[in-house]
Design a protein around this motif. Structure first.
Motif, PDB file in Angstrom:
ATOM      1  N   SER A 127       8.261   1.471  -7.297  1.00  0.00           N
ATOM      2  CA  SER A 127       9.102   0.865  -6.272  1.00  0.00           C
ATOM      3  C   SER A 127       8.706  -0.579  -6.015  1.00  0.00           C
ATOM      4  O   SER A 127       9.546  -1.427  -5.716  1.00  0.00           O
ATOM      5  N   ALA A 128       7.404  -0.886  -6.126  1.00  0.00           N
ATOM      6  CA  ALA A 128       6.952  -2.273  -5.957  1.00  0.00           C
ATOM      7  C   ALA A 128       7.511  -3.158  -7.063  1.00  0.00           C
ATOM      8  O   ALA A 128       7.934  -4.290  -6.824  1.00  0.00           O
ATOM      9  N   GLN A 129       7.516  -2.634  -8.291  1.00  0.00           N
ATOM     10  CA  GLN A 129       8.067  -3.396  -9.405  1.00  0.00           C
ATOM     11  C   GLN A 129       9.559  -3.617  -9.215  1.00  0.00           C
ATOM     12  O   GLN A 129      10.070  -4.726  -9.411  1.00  0.00           O
ATOM     13  N   ALA A 130      10.275  -2.564  -8.799  1.00  0.00           N
ATOM     14  CA  ALA A 130      11.713  -2.677  -8.572  1.00  0.00           C
ATOM     15  C   ALA A 130      12.010  -3.671  -7.456  1.00  0.00           C
ATOM     16  O   ALA A 130      12.975  -4.441  -7.529  1.00  0.00           O
ATOM     17  N   THR A 187      -5.616   3.880  -5.642  1.00  0.00           N
ATOM     18  CA  THR A 187      -4.217   3.712  -6.042  1.00  0.00           C
ATOM     19  C   THR A 187      -3.357   3.267  -4.873  1.00  0.00           C
ATOM     20  O   THR A 187      -2.521   2.365  -4.987  1.00  0.00           O
ATOM     21  N   GLU A 188      -3.569   3.889  -3.700  1.00  0.00           N
ATOM     22  CA  GLU A 188      -2.766   3.554  -2.533  1.00  0.00           C
ATOM     23  C   GLU A 188      -3.048   2.151  -2.016  1.00  0.00           C
ATOM     24  O   GLU A 188      -2.174   1.484  -1.477  1.00  0.00           O
ATOM     25  N   ALA A 189      -4.283   1.698  -2.161  1.00  0.00           N
ATOM     26  CA  ALA A 189      -4.681   0.411  -1.586  1.00  0.00           C
ATOM     27  C   ALA A 189      -4.219  -0.778  -2.413  1.00  0.00           C
ATOM     28  O   ALA A 189      -4.154  -1.907  -1.902  1.00  0.00           O
ATOM     29  N   HIS A 190      -3.928  -0.574  -3.678  1.00  0.00           N
ATOM     30  CA  HIS A 190      -3.605  -1.706  -4.555  1.00  0.00           C
ATOM     31  C   HIS A 190      -2.321  -1.421  -5.336  1.00  0.00           C
ATOM     32  O   HIS A 190      -2.351  -1.101  -6.527  1.00  0.00           O
ATOM     33  N   VAL A 191      -1.189  -1.530  -4.659  1.00  0.00           N
ATOM     34  CA  VAL A 191       0.116  -1.365  -5.287  1.00  0.00           C
ATOM     35  C   VAL A 191       0.746  -2.742  -5.450  1.00  0.00           C
ATOM     36  O   VAL A 191       0.756  -3.541  -4.510  1.00  0.00           O
ATOM     37  N   SER A 192       1.249  -3.035  -6.636  1.00  0.00           N
ATOM     38  CA  SER A 192       1.839  -4.359  -6.853  1.00  0.00           C
ATOM     39  C   SER A 192       2.962  -4.283  -7.874  1.00  0.00           C
ATOM     40  O   SER A 192       3.076  -3.321  -8.635  1.00  0.00           O
ATOM     41  N   GLY A 193       3.804  -5.321  -7.864  1.00  0.00           N
ATOM     42  CA  GLY A 193       4.877  -5.467  -8.831  1.00  0.00           C
ATOM     43  C   GLY A 193       5.107  -6.946  -9.082  1.00  0.00           C
ATOM     44  O   GLY A 193       4.833  -7.783  -8.210  1.00  0.00           O
ATOM     45  N   THR A 194       5.594  -7.300 -10.262  1.00  0.00           N
ATOM     46  CA  THR A 194       5.795  -8.703 -10.605  1.00  0.00           C
ATOM     47  C   THR A 194       7.149  -8.903 -11.280  1.00  0.00           C
ATOM     48  O   THR A 194       7.704  -7.983 -11.880  1.00  0.00           O
ATOM     49  N   GLN A 219       0.844  -1.181   0.000  1.00  0.00           N
ATOM     50  CA  GLN A 219       0.000   0.000   0.000  1.00  0.00           C
ATOM     51  C   GLN A 219       0.885   1.238   0.000  1.00  0.00           C
ATOM     52  O   GLN A 219       1.915   1.279   0.674  1.00  0.00           O
ATOM     53  N   ALA A 220       0.472   2.233  -0.745  1.00  0.00           N
ATOM     54  CA  ALA A 220       1.225   3.480  -0.799  1.00  0.00           C
ATOM     55  C   ALA A 220       0.870   4.350   0.398  1.00  0.00           C
ATOM     56  O   ALA A 220      -0.128   4.120   1.097  1.00  0.00           O
ATOM     57  N   ALA A 221       1.713   5.325   0.638  1.00  0.00           N
ATOM     58  CA  ALA A 221       1.429   6.275   1.703  1.00  0.00           C
ATOM     59  C   ALA A 221       0.175   7.074   1.373  1.00  0.00           C
ATOM     60  O   ALA A 221      -0.176   7.276   0.207  1.00  0.00           O
TER      61      ALA A 221
END
Length: 372
Positions: free
Chosen positions: A259-262, A228-235, A217-219
């Motif tokens: 940053s989640a993707q990184a 947007t803040e509640a659903h941050v993801s990276g793969t 979750q984003a700040a």
């Protein structure tokens, strides 16, 4: 010949029967262990020593190899022993940075806004008397850095360091260095039949997964509706693992999509790179007589037909030793991919080099597995 010096409370002690100093690019503290035999009255040919050496846990100490500072910190462990014929002691210690690893992060305030990783680390390290520096760019400021109850100072710093894909290691002077592996290159290679005394390797896929999904979750942003803040993801993926093996990672702190993707890529690379490791022992502590010491984080060319290795690797850890086996350095090496910020791309095959298969490159998806 290079020697180890141990200074405790300003006094230089020597006469060690065995020594060992360990430094790693992904460990925040260096460590040392030394053994010696104290001289007591009545031993033939030796001067009398009437009082034991005044070394105790908690004493300030400095360890130098060949005059180069390696550890500036404290004595952790003091082990005396004796028999009818001898009296010996073992002393172990670590850098000042060990307090960051051992101790809780207790700070008010416990939340900072618009702060860089370097400044955040400096604030948490300051009460321990530990200096923090960086030899790489630390990235943009974080919108929020917040402590978690019960975590150590090092755990807090490392949570945010992972998002910036940087490493935390001792600087040799009692401080903490924010860095990346591969910034330096060894001046000589590790070559079987020339400077490699012994070597062993391991290829282990037990900690690799075919897909990595990071969720977080984003700040809080007052200008956003909250979705947007509640659903941050990276793969990220690892095509070197053919069967279904997913890994879900919960973000250590507030994230953005980038940053989640990184962070997902960093996790994949770390596990892929560290799945193929080797340990190589060389004579002495220096790359060549009078030259620089072997250091963790260095890129080094490795050529060993018996290990079926021919390529560049990273020195993850260096252990400098002297004992019955002579003066040696034990180097733990991994693939550079273990610390790469770039996405893993196993589909880009590299043809096997002349001379046979490189099973280490294959293990991390860098070669066409049909070759050889």
């Amino acid at each position: 010949m290079d020697d180890l010096e141990l200074l405790v409370n300003g006094m230089n002690y020597s006469g060690w029967t065995s020594v060992g100093v360990t430094r790693a690019v992904d460990a925040a503290s260096s460590a040392f262990t030394v053994d010696l035999t104290e001289r007591w009255e009545g031993q033939a040919g030796r001067a009398a020593q009437l009082e034991p050496w005044p070394i105790l846990p908690g004493d300030r100490c400095e360890v130098r190899l060949g005059g180069i500072p390696m550890v500036i910190g404290y004595v952790d462990i003091f082990k005396p022993s004796f028999s009818a014929t001898e009296h010996s002691i073992n002393i172990q210690g670590r850098d000042r940075t060990s307090d960051l690893i051992d101790c809780s992060a207790v700070h008010q305030p416990d939340e900072w806004k618009n702060i860089t990783l370097l400044r955040f680390a400096q604030i948490l390290a300051q009460p321990f008397g530990v200096r923090v520096s960086a030899d790489v760019a630390v990235g943009e400021p974080f919108s929020v850095c917040k402590l978690q109850q019960g975590e150590t100072a090092f755990e807090a710093i490392e949570r945010y360091a992972r998002q910036r894909r940087v490493l935390l290691m001792p600087d040799g002077a009692g401080g903490l260095l924010i860095t990346r592996a591969g910034n330096k290159r060894a001046s000589v290679g590790l070559v079987q039949g020339e400077n490699i005394l012994s070597a062993s390797g391991s290829i282990d896929h037990s900690q690799r997964y075919h897909s990595y999904l990071l969720k977080g979750q984003a700040a809080y942003n007052p200008e956003s509706e909250g979705q947007t803040e509640a659903h941050v993801s990276g793969t990220a993926g690892d095509s070197g693992i053919g069967r279904y093996r997913p890994l879900l990672i919960v973000a250590e702190s507030g994230s953005t999509g980038a940053s989640a993707q990184a962070r997902a890529v960093w996790e994949a690379n770390s596990r892929i790179g560290k799945s193929a490791t080797a340990t190589i022992t060389v004579q002495g502590w220096r790359q060549r007589p009078g030259g620089p010491l072997w250091e963790p984080g260095m890129l080094v060319q490795v050529k060993s037909p018996w290990l079926r290795m021919d390529g560049q690797m990273i020195i993850r850890q260096a252990t400098y030793e002297r004992g019955e086996g002579g003066t040696t350095t034990r180097l733990d090496i991994v693939s550079p991919q273990a610390y790469s910020p770039e996405p893993p791309d196993s589909k880009k095959s590299v043809k096997a080099k002349k001379g046979g298969r490189n099973i280490w490159a294959e293990a991390i998806g860098e070669e066409d597995k049909t070759n050889g």
